[in-house]
Design an enzyme around this catalytic site. Structure first.
Site, PDB file in Angstrom:
ATOM      1  N   GLY A 126     -51.520  -8.417  -8.888  1.00 31.44           N
ATOM      2  CA  GLY A 126     -51.258  -9.716  -8.266  1.00 31.44           C
ATOM      3  C   GLY A 126     -51.221  -9.650  -6.755  1.00 31.44           C
ATOM      4  O   GLY A 126     -52.094  -9.052  -6.119  1.00 31.44           O
ATOM      5  N   GLU A 239     -57.569 -16.473   6.377  1.00 24.26           N
ATOM      6  CA  GLU A 239     -57.865 -16.738   4.961  1.00 24.26           C
ATOM      7  C   GLU A 239     -57.030 -17.912   4.453  1.00 24.26           C
ATOM      8  O   GLU A 239     -57.533 -18.794   3.753  1.00 24.26           O
ATOM      9  CB  GLU A 239     -57.585 -15.497   4.123  1.00 24.26           C
ATOM     10  CG  GLU A 239     -57.797 -15.722   2.634  1.00 24.26           C
ATOM     11  CD  GLU A 239     -57.563 -14.487   1.789  1.00 24.26           C
ATOM     12  OE1 GLU A 239     -57.508 -14.619   0.551  1.00 24.26           O
ATOM     13  OE2 GLU A 239     -57.429 -13.384   2.363  1.00 24.26           O
ATOM     14  N   ARG A 265     -63.641 -50.928 -11.062  1.00 27.99           N
ATOM     15  CA  ARG A 265     -63.172 -50.988 -12.443  1.00 27.99           C
ATOM     16  C   ARG A 265     -62.241 -52.177 -12.651  1.00 27.99           C
ATOM     17  O   ARG A 265     -61.385 -52.469 -11.804  1.00 27.99           O
ATOM     18  CB  ARG A 265     -62.430 -49.691 -12.781  1.00 27.99           C
ATOM     19  CG  ARG A 265     -61.875 -49.606 -14.189  1.00 27.99           C
ATOM     20  CD  ARG A 265     -62.949 -49.291 -15.187  1.00 27.99           C
ATOM     21  NE  ARG A 265     -62.353 -49.053 -16.506  1.00 27.99           N
ATOM     22  CZ  ARG A 265     -63.057 -48.936 -17.606  1.00 27.99           C
ATOM     23  NH1 ARG A 265     -64.385 -49.026 -17.565  1.00 27.99           N
ATOM     24  NH2 ARG A 265     -62.465 -48.708 -18.760  1.00 27.99           N
ATOM     25  N   GLN A 276     -50.286 -53.785  -8.452  1.00 25.71           N
ATOM     26  CA  GLN A 276     -49.379 -53.214  -7.459  1.00 25.71           C
ATOM     27  C   GLN A 276     -49.221 -51.699  -7.628  1.00 25.71           C
ATOM     28  O   GLN A 276     -49.190 -50.961  -6.638  1.00 25.71           O
ATOM     29  CB  GLN A 276     -48.007 -53.883  -7.543  1.00 25.71           C
ATOM     30  CG  GLN A 276     -47.059 -53.434  -6.429  1.00 25.71           C
ATOM     31  CD  GLN A 276     -45.677 -54.032  -6.553  1.00 25.71           C
ATOM     32  OE1 GLN A 276     -44.947 -53.688  -7.483  1.00 25.71           O
ATOM     33  NE2 GLN A 276     -45.329 -54.943  -5.659  1.00 25.71           N
TER      34      GLN A 276
END
Length: 374
Positions: A126, A239, A265, A276
């Site tokens: 890990g 990174e 839609r 709302q």
């Protein structure tokens, strides 16, 4: 943004729309982008944008990398591992390589002839880099490299791998070094599975095995052994900023997709945007995007000025990735049943987002880094 960055954004958007978007399903099925895609990207100058021109790069800054990352995220592509190749691997070589190493490897990476990977994570390891099991023992002018790595982006296609290994197994962090392996010349190097992931199906993520691979001692990065952990710590802020930049672009793309959908839609005789709950949820998502954008942009500016520290990069990484997962989940809900259909970009974005809280150091590790600085 500058005129130069604006032009890059237009080029990147056109390139992704033409060369990446039409191939997403096929790349997902084959678990990697086409090898020629790397050469195409190199041909139009999109690889190694922040590497000096004298080594074949674009001569730009991290701002150029950020623009490319944003356009890749906005087109919905998570298959291409260029953020590792250009934003991480190339910078290890540029920062710690000898002049000969830089001239040997960087032009090939900038052209797409070489694909780069970095091999940190190990099975059972890990985020705990200090306790890696991979060994590189010096034997004359070579190292014998043995061990296994997993979750390696670009692993199946990599021509060049920066391997994190213990050159002094008796030490912790001070026994770690970085070695560059050119895979075509490495007897004893094997590729394992391209891993089956919940999301990012088109990204080449593989297992790598090193069985007494003979690596020239000249392929060590740095002026001596034992510098690897410091090198990793120096590069990890970029990174993590890369992950934050991709995350905020993903948030903005998800909000845009959802706003367009709820305006089109209808339910119960009116557009979804007129309910709302829909409006309030999108108001929350838009605010999350705006706040996160402000913080990430500040971090990019600090990085460009050479001032981005490790705790702040960790803040950007955990914050942006948590917000990404939260916002995309809300957006999926607003799509209803269609949000769970794989052919919808929002469904793919939901599956792709989850790993952002894990790689580059888990968000729990990020919080530990921040806490130690308080």
């Amino acid at each position: 943004m500058t005129e130069d960055l604006d032009q890059l954004r237009k080029l990147a958007r056109t390139f992704f729309e033409k060369e990446a978007v039409p191939h997403q399903e096929r790349w997902a099925a084959q678990k990697q982008v086409d090898r020629d895609f790397w050469r195409q990207a190199g041909g139009v100058g999109l690889l190694c944008l922040s590497i000096p021109e004298e080594y074949g790069g674009g001569g730009g800054t991290f701002a150029h990398e950020a623009v490319l990352l944003e356009e890749q995220a906005r087109c919905g592509d998570t298959a291409w591992g260029n953020s590792v190749h250009s934003g991480i691997v190339a910078h290890y070589i540029n920062a710690y390589g000898t002049e000969e190493q830089k001239r040997r490897w960087l032009p090939k990476m900038a052209s797409g002839e070489y694909v780069g990977a970095i091999a940190m994570s190990e099975p059972g390891g890990g985020s705990d880099l200090q306790n890696i099991k991979t060994r590189a023992l010096r034997r004359g002018d070579e190292y014998l490299l043995s061990g296994s790595k997993t979750f390696i982006t670009n692993g199946a296609q990599a021509d060049l791998v920066v391997v994190v290994a213990k050159t002094d197994p008796g030490q912790g962090a001070t026994g770690i070094s970085l070695l560059v392996v050119e895979t075509a010349q490495a007897a004893g190097f094997r590729r394992g599975r391209v891993l089956d992931k919940i999301g990012m199906h088109g990204q080449d993520t593989a297992e790598l095995f090193f069985d007494d691979v003979r690596v020239p001692a000249a392929n060590l990065l740095g002026t001596g052994e034992g510098q690897g952990f410091i090198q990793l710590m120096q590069q990890l802020p970029q990174e993590r900023l890369i992950i934050a930049v991709a995350s905020i672009a993903g948030i903005e793309a998800a909000v845009d997709l959802t706003v367009a959908y709820v305006k089109d839609r209808t339910a119960f005789g009116r557009e979804l945007i007129k309910f709302q709950n829909t409006r309030f949820k999108l108001a929350e998502c838009a605010t999350e995007a705006r706040v996160t954008r402000a913080f990430v942009d500040e971090c990019v500016q600090e990085h460009l000025a050479g001032r981005l520290d490790v705790p702040t990069a960790a803040m950007a990484k955990w914050w942006a990735t948590e917000r990404l997962c939260q916002v995309v989940d809300e957006c999926v809900q607003l799509f209803g049943g269609y949000g769970y259909m794989a052919e919808y970009p929002i469904a793919r974005a939901w599956a792709d987002a989850r790993v952002q809280k894990i790689y580059g150091g888990t968000n729990e590790i990020m919080k530990e880094i921040i806490a130690r600085s308080l």
